[in-house]
Design an enzyme around this catalytic site. Structure first.
Site, PDB file in Angstrom:
ATOM      1  N   GLU B 143       0.743   0.968   0.769  1.00  0.00           N
ATOM      2  CA  GLU B 143       1.934   0.102   1.740  1.00  0.00           C
ATOM      3  C   GLU B 143       1.885   1.029   3.315  1.00  0.00           C
ATOM      4  O   GLU B 143       2.347   0.530   4.119  1.00  0.00           O
ATOM      5  CB  GLU B 143       3.274   0.340   1.234  1.00  0.00           C
ATOM      6  N   THR B 195       7.166  -7.321   9.826  1.00  0.00           N
ATOM      7  CA  THR B 195       7.986  -6.375   9.181  1.00  0.00           C
ATOM      8  C   THR B 195       8.571  -5.578  10.293  1.00  0.00           C
ATOM      9  O   THR B 195       9.608  -5.022  10.231  1.00  0.00           O
ATOM     10  CB  THR B 195       7.310  -5.674   8.192  1.00  0.00           C
TER      11      THR B 195
END
Lengths: 325, 325
Positions: B143, B195
């Site tokens: 991530e 994001t």
């Protein structure tokens, strides 16, 4: 000299049936559950008797030494009963005989007990025509008299018993949260923390980062309660927003917390807006040890205190009928 | 032209056993559970095969058209596998054959699936020597490659399955939240929401009042899941902090939400940081009706979209051994 029951009956022209309620102390603002989570204790409890009366309105007799107002609108129990009377046109009047055991200003829901106990007793007299949600609604008028705010943080757990979540006030949404057996130690240092002051020192803005941590903890705490996971309960009993600000109003707070945890408490924090501090433990013996730790702190600091070693009350307000006097 | 398995084996000098994992899409930032609550879907799933190899390090073969980086350090799966390799001195090398089905950038945990699937497959090859918490820890390195942040919002539900609470990242504290059967409808409007942008528009400060409402809702949502109380789940699916800000990046959001609820959805919101929107329903038929409502909105607006009608995956990443090719 306080009146005895016979004198009360004569004084107030009580003609109807009566009910006595024993509303318990409660802990609100449970650590990360500020403004939304509370629970009821098994003790201390007040003793509130309500009688149907031929005299219209709400009449109050204080059967204790606290010298609380007897004018119904200015009395916490009275305001709650007036709200109930508003929805009971068939009832002429109610007489309340109030014996406070839970010390006002201690932070363990003394005013909520006054309000909740009065309406639970009245409802018992009226064959429980109102739901618990209704009773919370009435009792909130009492909280308004006490603190200026119609909050349900203490009233909801007092009436429902156990751990209660007040998910929302408008509309009222109370959720009972199952919990494993929990023992509670409360210390009440004899200092004054006014709810209004405790509220005023809170910042109106908080860091998003802190808020996220707080809602992670409240989610963990609720999950821990329902799953009966004591370790998770302990890990989640963390408040990064309110406690750091409010605990400065309570001398000895950090030390009480530290020594309580060393004595085996799962965790805890400020009860309501203080000054009482509560700690949760898995068993009665630990709760007792925690009380010794608390006592040690305040003895050393030189502040008078009371401690309560009790457990979570899961039944709500106990109530029973009494014979017409 | 993509290589077939036989070609892959020859190319990569694969000599050891293999395992194929099917990590699923996930929904993170579940409404009032921003940064702490996620759940796994039954579909779509990626297909990630990991083989023991004599070649040191991590070797990546993309078996799809997404043209993702094959340098291990820059690849989400690769970074996760490198973290795992760091703790497995007995393993020489790993070869990954990655077939992405979950579209990157859709907001349903595509990168988390890449990271989680790779380490789950590798762990299967290594006789499950690592705990799920370990696997989350490794996958978080993936991530970091994807978004610059080592978050577990999608990885935890992907690996654990079901609804998962990430109570804390430091230290990592993942709590599985039981839930009743829930059907999920996801619409992915084909627009890009980065994001980083979605994070940047969030205010760093929030009103305490809003934070309290949010933690009342997350407490209600967790209680609703564990109690299996669909109404409480529905009432608690409210986000007063993140959604009002982020939803402006997603055309049609308000209408999708409104029509989905009219079609019977319990509620829902932005999936991850968007642009996908998810809705929860009690049954499959409602979830299907919700997808029709969503399709209607984006057809009218004229934005391409995909919908998924699925349910919550309670088992985590499915994985199986494959014969040495």
């Amino acid at each position: 000299m306080l009146p005895n029951n016979q004198q009360v009956t004569t004084m107030m022209n009580i003609t109807g049936a009566g009910a006595v309620a024993y509303p318990s102390a409660t802990v609100a603002n449970v650590v990360c559950g500020f403004d939304i989570l509370g629970f009821a204790l098994n003790e201390p409890c007040d003793e509130l008797a309500v009688y149907l009366s031929d005299e219209p309105g709400v009449h109050i007799i204080n059967n204790d030494d606290y010298d609380l107002p007897t004018e119904a609108e200015k009395n916490v129990s009275g305001a709650a009963l007036l709200a109930l009377l508003d929805e009971t046109p068939d009832v002429k009047g109610l007489t309340l005989v109030s014996k406070k055991i839970i010390k006002p200003g201690s932070g363990i829901g003394s005013s909520a007990a006054s309000a909740a106990g009065a309406v639970v007793a009245a409802n018992h007299l009226l064959d429980n025509r109102f739901s618990k949600d209704d009773l919370v609604r009435f009792a909130m008028f009492g909280e308004k008299v006490a603190s200026g705010v119609k909050h349900a943080d203490n009233i909801a757990p007092c009436i429902f018993g156990g751990v209660t979540l007040i998910r929302s006030i408008h509309p009222l949404d109370i959720v009972s949260i199952e919990a494993p057996p929990l023992h509670v130690t409360v210390v009440h240092p004899q200092i004054e923390v006014r709810t209004a002051d405790a509220r005023q020192i809170l910042r109106q803005n908080v860091l998003l980062r802190d808020a996220i941590r707080q809602w992670g903890n409240i989610a963990g705490l609720v999950a821990g309660f329902i799953k009966g996971d004591y370790d998770l309960i302990g890990r989640s009993l963390e408040d990064v927003i309110i406690e750091p600000v409010r605990s400065i109003l309570i001398p000895g707070f950090d030390e009480v917390k530290k020594l309580s945890k060393e004595a085996g408490a799962l965790g805890g924090g400020i009860s309501g807006s203080g000054p009482s501090i509560f700690m949760l433990s898995k068993d009665a013996e630990t709760a007792k040890q925690v009380s010794l730790a608390m006592e040690q702190v305040y003895t050393r600091i030189g502040i008078d205190f009371h401690t309560h070693v009790t457990s979570i009350n899961t039944e709500g307000v106990r109530v029973r009928s009494v014979e017409k006097l």
